[in-house]
Design a protein around this motif. Structure first.
Motif, PDB file in Angstrom:
ATOM      1  N   ALA A  34      -1.209  15.695 -10.771  1.00  0.00           N
ATOM      2  CA  ALA A  34      -2.060  14.744 -11.504  1.00  0.00           C
ATOM      3  C   ALA A  34      -2.458  13.555 -10.646  1.00  0.00           C
ATOM      4  CB  ALA A  34      -1.329  14.265 -12.757  1.00  0.00           C
ATOM      5  N   GLY A  35      -1.932  13.485  -9.413  1.00  0.00           N
ATOM      6  CA  GLY A  35      -2.261  12.382  -8.516  1.00  0.00           C
ATOM      7  C   GLY A  35      -1.515  11.094  -8.835  1.00  0.00           C
ATOM      8  N   ARG A  36      -0.440  11.195  -9.603  1.00  0.00           N
ATOM      9  CA  ARG A  36       0.351  10.012  -9.950  1.00  0.00           C
ATOM     10  C   ARG A  36       1.434   9.712  -8.924  1.00  0.00           C
ATOM     11  NH1 ARG A  36       0.571  12.907 -14.815  1.00  0.00           N
ATOM     12  NH2 ARG A  36       2.794  13.206 -14.463  1.00  0.00           N
ATOM     13  N   ALA A  37       1.662  10.622  -7.987  1.00  0.00           N
ATOM     14  CA  ALA A  37       2.688  10.425  -6.951  1.00  0.00           C
ATOM     15  C   ALA A  37       2.278  11.187  -5.702  1.00  0.00           C
ATOM     16  CB  ALA A  37       4.048  10.918  -7.441  1.00  0.00           C
ATOM     17  N   LEU A  38       2.711  10.672  -4.546  1.00  0.00           N
ATOM     18  CA  LEU A  38       2.518  11.363  -3.272  1.00  0.00           C
ATOM     19  C   LEU A  38       3.755  12.201  -3.000  1.00  0.00           C
ATOM     20  CD1 LEU A  38       1.120   8.448  -1.090  1.00  0.00           C
ATOM     21  CD2 LEU A  38      -0.169  10.248  -2.256  1.00  0.00           C
ATOM     22  N   LEU A  39       3.553  13.451  -2.618  1.00  0.00           N
ATOM     23  CA  LEU A  39       4.647  14.358  -2.327  1.00  0.00           C
ATOM     24  C   LEU A  39       4.740  14.558  -0.820  1.00  0.00           C
ATOM     25  CD1 LEU A  39       6.814  16.296  -3.517  1.00  0.00           C
ATOM     26  CD2 LEU A  39       5.057  18.091  -3.435  1.00  0.00           C
ATOM     27  N   PHE A  40       5.883  14.176  -0.239  1.00  0.00           N
ATOM     28  CA  PHE A  40       6.141  14.353   1.184  1.00  0.00           C
ATOM     29  C   PHE A  40       7.150  15.474   1.358  1.00  0.00           C
ATOM     30  CE2 PHE A  40       4.204  10.239   1.381  1.00  0.00           C
ATOM     31  CZ  PHE A  40       3.659  10.139   2.651  1.00  0.00           C
ATOM     32  N   ASP A  41       6.738  16.533   2.053  1.00  0.00           N
ATOM     33  CA  ASP A  41       7.613  17.663   2.356  1.00  0.00           C
ATOM     34  C   ASP A  41       8.280  17.353   3.686  1.00  0.00           C
ATOM     35  OD1 ASP A  41       8.740  20.132   3.146  1.00  0.00           O
ATOM     36  OD2 ASP A  41       7.183  21.253   2.090  1.00  0.00           O
ATOM     37  N   ILE A  42       9.586  17.078   3.646  1.00  0.00           N
ATOM     38  CA  ILE A  42      10.294  16.663   4.855  1.00  0.00           C
ATOM     39  C   ILE A  42      11.027  17.811   5.544  1.00  0.00           C
ATOM     40  CG2 ILE A  42      10.485  14.285   4.037  1.00  0.00           C
ATOM     41  CD1 ILE A  42      13.532  14.905   3.638  1.00  0.00           C
ATOM     42  N   ARG A  43      10.725  19.039   5.128  1.00  0.00           N
ATOM     43  CA  ARG A  43      11.292  20.175   5.845  1.00  0.00           C
ATOM     44  C   ARG A  43      10.686  20.226   7.248  1.00  0.00           C
ATOM     45  NH1 ARG A  43       9.715  25.144   2.588  1.00  0.00           N
ATOM     46  NH2 ARG A  43       7.812  23.905   2.429  1.00  0.00           N
ATOM     47  N   GLU A  44      11.307  20.982   8.124  1.00  0.00           N
ATOM     48  CA  GLU A  44      10.827  21.100   9.502  1.00  0.00           C
ATOM     49  C   GLU A  44       9.674  22.107   9.569  1.00  0.00           C
ATOM     50  OE1 GLU A  44      11.845  19.019  11.938  1.00  0.00           O
ATOM     51  OE2 GLU A  44      13.092  18.092  10.400  1.00  0.00           O
ATOM     52  N   ARG A  45       8.932  22.080  10.693  1.00  0.00           N
ATOM     53  CA  ARG A  45       7.727  22.903  10.850  1.00  0.00           C
ATOM     54  C   ARG A  45       7.966  24.378  10.542  1.00  0.00           C
ATOM     55  NH1 ARG A  45       3.131  20.796  13.568  1.00  0.00           N
ATOM     56  NH2 ARG A  45       3.503  18.668  14.236  1.00  0.00           N
ATOM     57  N   ALA A  46       9.052  24.941  11.018  1.00  0.00           N
ATOM     58  CA  ALA A  46       9.326  26.361  10.770  1.00  0.00           C
ATOM     59  C   ALA A  46       9.464  26.626   9.270  1.00  0.00           C
ATOM     60  CB  ALA A  46      10.590  26.790  11.512  1.00  0.00           C
ATOM     61  N   GLU A  47      10.029  25.677   8.550  1.00  0.00           N
ATOM     62  CA  GLU A  47      10.155  25.824   7.097  1.00  0.00           C
ATOM     63  C   GLU A  47       8.797  25.671   6.413  1.00  0.00           C
ATOM     64  OE1 GLU A  47      14.313  24.049   5.760  1.00  0.00           O
ATOM     65  OE2 GLU A  47      13.274  22.741   7.204  1.00  0.00           O
ATOM     66  N   HIS A  48       7.959  24.761   6.912  1.00  0.00           N
ATOM     67  CA  HIS A  48       6.611  24.587   6.350  1.00  0.00           C
ATOM     68  C   HIS A  48       5.829  25.892   6.452  1.00  0.00           C
ATOM     69  CE1 HIS A  48       6.727  19.982   7.244  1.00  0.00           C
ATOM     70  NE2 HIS A  48       7.281  20.260   6.084  1.00  0.00           N
ATOM     71  N   ALA A  49       6.061  26.648   7.511  1.00  0.00           N
ATOM     72  CA  ALA A  49       5.321  27.889   7.738  1.00  0.00           C
ATOM     73  C   ALA A  49       5.525  28.894   6.611  1.00  0.00           C
ATOM     74  CB  ALA A  49       5.715  28.499   9.081  1.00  0.00           C
ATOM     75  N   THR A  50       6.599  28.776   5.858  1.00  0.00           N
ATOM     76  CA  THR A  50       6.852  29.695   4.745  1.00  0.00           C
ATOM     77  C   THR A  50       6.023  29.349   3.523  1.00  0.00           C
ATOM     78  OG1 THR A  50       8.708  28.418   3.834  1.00  0.00           O
ATOM     79  CG2 THR A  50       9.232  30.057   5.531  1.00  0.00           C
ATOM     80  N   GLY A  51       5.374  28.203   3.528  1.00  0.00           N
ATOM     81  CA  GLY A  51       4.529  27.776   2.425  1.00  0.00           C
ATOM     82  C   GLY A  51       4.922  26.396   1.939  1.00  0.00           C
ATOM     83  N   VAL A  52       3.913  25.638   1.519  1.00  0.00           N
ATOM     84  CA  VAL A  52       4.111  24.272   1.029  1.00  0.00           C
ATOM     85  C   VAL A  52       3.344  24.102  -0.277  1.00  0.00           C
ATOM     86  CG1 VAL A  52       4.420  23.369   3.377  1.00  0.00           C
ATOM     87  CG2 VAL A  52       2.151  23.336   2.336  1.00  0.00           C
ATOM     88  N   ALA A  53       3.674  23.068  -1.006  1.00  0.00           N
ATOM     89  CA  ALA A  53       2.914  22.740  -2.213  1.00  0.00           C
ATOM     90  C   ALA A  53       1.539  22.240  -1.782  1.00  0.00           C
ATOM     91  CB  ALA A  53       3.649  21.671  -3.010  1.00  0.00           C
TER      92      ALA A  53
END
Length: 126
Positions: A34-53
């Motif tokens: 809804a744009g009411r909060a910023l979501l920061f994914d702090i996993r490492e790059r290899a983990e991001h590769a599996t998919g992010v929100a």
């Protein structure tokens, strides 16, 4: 210095979090989409590769100290930290609070919970 605080925070994750420090997966997804909060994914790059929100900002925990300025510290701008479960994000929250970030919370259940629920995930850009 922030990395030392993060290491100390990781060592103390067994301590109970304050109720105001944590947000449920459902509430985090709702606020993010809804744009009411910023979501920061702090996993490492290899983990991001599996998919992010979709729309999450990617900020690996190992870079948090160097890139801390990317996280808004405006009390009116809620910031949510998400990792794989909630161990790193709760430790990062503790470290950021020591640097004056009162607007930060962490997501209980993390991206592993997000994936288990079958919620949409995208491949990170670049």
């Amino acid at each position: 210095m922030l990395l030392a605080l993060l290491a100390a925070g990781l060592a103390s994750t067994a301590c109970a979090a304050d109720e105001g420090d944590v947000v449920s997966l459902d509430d985090a997804r709702s606020a993010h989409e809804a744009g009411r909060a910023l979501l920061f994914d702090i996993r490492e790059r290899a983990e991001h590769a599996t998919g992010v929100a979709a729309g999450a900002r990617l900020l690996p925990m190992s870079q948090l100290g160097a890139r801390r300025a990317e996280i808004p510290d405006d009390p009116a701008q809620p910031v949510l930290l998400i990792c794989n479960t909630q161990n790193r994000s709760s430790a990062a929250l503790k470290a950021l609070r020591k640097h004056g970030f009162a607007n930060v919370r962490y997501v209980h259940g993390g991206m592993s919970g997000w994936a288990r629920r079958g919620w949409p995930m995208v491949k990170p850009a670049g």
